[in-house]
Design an enzyme around this catalytic site. Structure first.
Site, PDB file in Angstrom:
ATOM      1  N   ARG A  87       0.734  -1.164  -0.118  1.00 20.16           N
ATOM      2  CA  ARG A  87      -0.582  -0.321  -0.068  1.00 20.16           C
ATOM      3  C   ARG A  87       0.976   0.906   0.202  1.00 20.16           C
ATOM      4  O   ARG A  87       0.572   1.968  -0.886  1.00 20.16           O
ATOM      5  CB  ARG A  87      -1.191  -0.160   1.074  1.00 20.16           C
ATOM      6  CG  ARG A  87      -1.678   1.454   0.877  1.00 20.16           C
ATOM      7  CD  ARG A  87      -2.919   0.444   1.514  1.00 20.16           C
ATOM      8  NE  ARG A  87      -2.619   0.896   3.653  1.00 20.16           N
ATOM      9  CZ  ARG A  87      -3.528   0.642   4.659  1.00 20.16           C
ATOM     10  NH1 ARG A  87      -5.116   0.321   4.367  1.00 20.16           N
ATOM     11  NH2 ARG A  87      -2.889   0.562   5.239  1.00 20.16           N
ATOM     12  N   LYS A  93      -3.571   7.568   3.078  1.00 17.55           N
ATOM     13  CA  LYS A  93      -2.391   7.567   3.126  1.00 17.55           C
ATOM     14  C   LYS A  93      -1.972   8.594   3.255  1.00 17.55           C
ATOM     15  O   LYS A  93      -0.286   7.886   3.270  1.00 17.55           O
ATOM     16  CB  LYS A  93      -1.394   6.658   4.256  1.00 17.55           C
ATOM     17  CG  LYS A  93      -3.409   5.513   4.734  1.00 17.55           C
ATOM     18  CD  LYS A  93      -2.089   4.885   6.409  1.00 17.55           C
ATOM     19  CE  LYS A  93      -2.961   4.679   7.286  1.00 17.55           C
ATOM     20  NZ  LYS A  93      -4.244   4.050   7.641  1.00 17.55           N
ATOM     21  N   GLU A 148     -16.558   6.258   4.959  1.00 21.19           N
ATOM     22  CA  GLU A 148     -15.233   5.564   5.714  1.00 21.19           C
ATOM     23  C   GLU A 148     -15.446   6.554   6.849  1.00 21.19           C
ATOM     24  O   GLU A 148     -15.752   7.952   6.555  1.00 21.19           O
ATOM     25  CB  GLU A 148     -14.384   5.145   5.307  1.00 21.19           C
ATOM     26  CG  GLU A 148     -13.126   6.501   4.946  1.00 21.19           C
ATOM     27  CD  GLU A 148     -11.820   5.581   4.503  1.00 21.19           C
ATOM     28  OE1 GLU A 148     -11.661   4.759   5.533  1.00 21.19           O
ATOM     29  OE2 GLU A 148     -10.915   6.188   4.227  1.00 21.19           O
TER      30      GLU A 148
HETATM   31  C1  LIG Z   1      -5.396   3.618   7.792  1.00 19.94           C
HETATM   32  C2  LIG Z   1      -6.390   3.439   7.873  1.00 19.94           C
HETATM   33  C3  LIG Z   1      -7.816   2.601   7.534  1.00 19.94           C
HETATM   34  C4  LIG Z   1      -7.804   1.303   7.957  1.00 19.94           C
HETATM   35  O1  LIG Z   1      -6.629   0.867   7.892  1.00 19.94           O
HETATM   36  P1  LIG Z   1      -5.654  -0.635   7.995  1.00 19.94           P
HETATM   37  O2  LIG Z   1      -4.521  -1.124   6.924  1.00 19.94           O
HETATM   38  O3  LIG Z   1      -6.829  -1.360   8.594  1.00 19.94           O
HETATM   39  O4  LIG Z   1      -5.276   0.362   9.400  1.00 19.94           O
HETATM   40  C5  LIG Z   1      -8.953   3.166   7.323  1.00 19.94           C
HETATM   41  N1  LIG Z   1      -9.625   4.473   6.700  1.00 19.94           N
HETATM   42  C6  LIG Z   1      -8.134   5.601   6.450  1.00 19.94           C
HETATM   43  C7  LIG Z   1      -8.545   7.090   6.081  1.00 19.94           C
HETATM   44  C8  LIG Z   1      -7.122   5.192   6.822  1.00 19.94           C
HETATM   45  O5  LIG Z   1      -5.563   6.089   7.147  1.00 19.94           O
END
Ligand SMILES: *Cc1c(COP(=O)(O)O)cnc(C)c1O
Length: 339
Positions: A80, A183, A219
Site C-alpha cells: 500500500r 495515507k 468511511e
Molecule cells: C489507516 C486507515 C484505515 C485503516 O486501515 P488499516 O489498513 O486497517 O489500518 C482506514 N481509513 C483510513 C482513512 C486510514 O487512514
C-alpha cells in the site's frame, strides 16, 4: 522490560530507543541505518514541506502468551505504501526492504512491546518524505524512509465498547483520496477540522459521505465502516476509501464464520437496517458503533440501544485479536514472528 503502566496507555507518541532510516539518492536506496535521534535535519525547500510529498503507514506488533512477538500482514502495508508513493511521484521502497526495516525496528525496541495481558501493542509508523530542494512544483530526487515505533492502547476511548459517530455534510473527504492515493499527509490535515468538530460534540469521529452525491457512506477519519444485517457483512465500495487491511481481514474471517460478504454502495438510509455496525482499522481494531447521528437531517441511526457491542462484532473482534496475539491458528499466513 520498560516500566510503564501498560494497561492504561492511550494512543499517543512515547519515546522509544531507536528508529530505522533509509535514504534514496542518485536513483537508489541505501542501507538501513539505526538512529537514536528523534529529529530530522531537513532542507527548507524540501518537497514534503511545500507540496506534501509525504506518505505514511501504520501497523502493529503484538506480544503473545508464549512471549513471541508477532507482526500482522506487513506485506500489505509495504504494498500500500508503494501505491501511495506512486500516486504522488515518490520513489518506491522494495517490499523486502520494508519488511526488513519493520523486523529491525521491532527487534531494536523489544522492551517497548507491551505484555500480552495488557491488551496493548507496539504501533509501527513508517513514513517517507521528499527531502531534496525544489521550488517549482516537481517531485524530489531524494527521499528519506523512516520507521519509528511507540507502544499504544486503544484508539477510540475505552477500547472495545460502543461509541457514537456523526455524519456532517459540510465536510468533504479530502480530494486526493478519490484518486487512488492513500495515507498521504495532506489529506489527513484536511480532515482535522471535521474530526475536531465531532469530538467537541461528543462523537468519536465523522463518517464521510461520498463526495459526489452525498448519498452513500464512505468511511471515517481513520477507519472503514461495516454493517451487519441478515447474516451479511456489508462494507462500502468506493474509490475514496482507504483499502483497510483490517477490513480486508475481517471480510475473510466473516466469510469463514458463515456470513455473506458484500462490498457495494451503502446508501445512508440503509443504516436503519443494520443490526450492528463497526469502525475498523489497525488503530481502531473494531470499534463497535453505538449510533450514527445525521447532523443535517437530525436523524439518528441506533445500532446498540443497550450500549453493548453486537454478537458478530464481538466474534470478529475476538477472532482477529486471537490471530494477532497468537492465541488462534494463523491459517492464512498473516503473521510474521520476530526472532
Ligand atoms: C489507516 C486507515 C484505515 C485503516 O486501515 P488499516 O489498513 O486497517 O489500518 C482506514 N481509513 C483510513 C482513512 C486510514 O487512514
Amino acid at each position: 522490560m520498560e516500566n510503564i503502566d501498560w494497561s492504561n496507555i492511550g494512543f499517543g507518541y512515547r519515546k522509544t530507543d531507536y528508529n530505522v532510516r533509509c535514504t534514496y539518492k542518485d536513483g537508489k536506496w541505501g542501507e538501513l541505518r539505526k538512529s537514536t535521534d528523534e529529529n530530522i535535519n531537513l532542507h527548507m525547500a524540501a518537497t514534503c514541506l511545500h507540496y506534501g510529498q509525504e506518505v505514511f503507514e501504520g501497523l502493529k506488533a503484538f506480544k503473545g502468551k508464549d512471549g513471541k512477538i508477532r507482526v500482522f500482514r506487513m506485506d500489505e502495508n509495504a504494498k500500500r505504501m508503494q501505491k501511495s508513493c506512486e500516486g504522488i511521484m515518490m520513489a518506491t521502497l522494495p517490499i523486502e526492504k520494508f519488511e526488513e526495516a519493520v523486523k529491525m525496528v521491532v527487534k531494536l525496541n523489544e522492551r517497548f512491546v507491551p505484555p500480552y495481558e495488557s491488551g496493548a501493542s507496539l504501533y509501527i509508523r513508517p513514513l517517507m518524505i521528499g527531502t531534496s530542494a525544489q521550488v517549482g512544483v516537481k517531485p524530489a530526487s531524494e527521499y528519506e524512509f523512516i520507521l519509528f515505533v511507540t507502544p499504544v492502547g486503544p484508539y477510540f476511548k475505552g477500547g472495545f465498547q460502543t461509541t457514537p459517530f456523526v455524519i456532517m455534510r459540510q465536510y468533504d473527504r479530502a480530494a486526493p483520496l478519490g484518486t487512488g492515493t492513500f495515507k498521504v499527509g495532506g489529506n489527513y490535515a484536511a480532515s482535522l477540522i471535521a474530526g475536531n468538530h465531532a469530538l467537541e460534540m461528543g462523537y468519536s469521529a465523522v463518517f464521510y459521505l461520498d463526495a459526489k452525491e452525498k448519498k452513500y457512506i464512505d468511511e471515517c477519519g481513520a477507519a472503514n465502516f461495516f454493517g451487519i444485517k441478515n447474516n451479511t457483512y456489508v462494507t462500502p465500495d468506493s474509490t475514496s476509501i482507504l483499502p483497510s487491511i483490517t477490513n480486508k481481514s475481517l471480510m475473510t474471517l466473516a466469510e469463514d464464520m458463515g456470513l455473506k460478504v458484500e462490498r457495494r454502495h451503502v446508501p445512508i438510509e440503509e443504516l436503519s437496517e443494520f443490526e450492528e455496525a463497526g469502525a475498523c482499522g489497525t488503530a481502531a481494531v473494531i470499534s463497535p458503533i453505538e449510533r450514527i447521528d445525521d447532523f443535517d437531517t437530525k436523524k439518528s441511526y441506533v445500532f446498540s440501544p443497550d450500549g453493548k457491542p453486537g454478537k458478530w462484532c464481538e466474534k470478529l473482534y475476538i477472532k482477529l485479536r486471537g490471530i494477532q496475539y497468537g492465541d488462534e491458528e494463523d491459517k492464512y499466513g498473516w503473521i510474521t514472528v520476530i526472532d
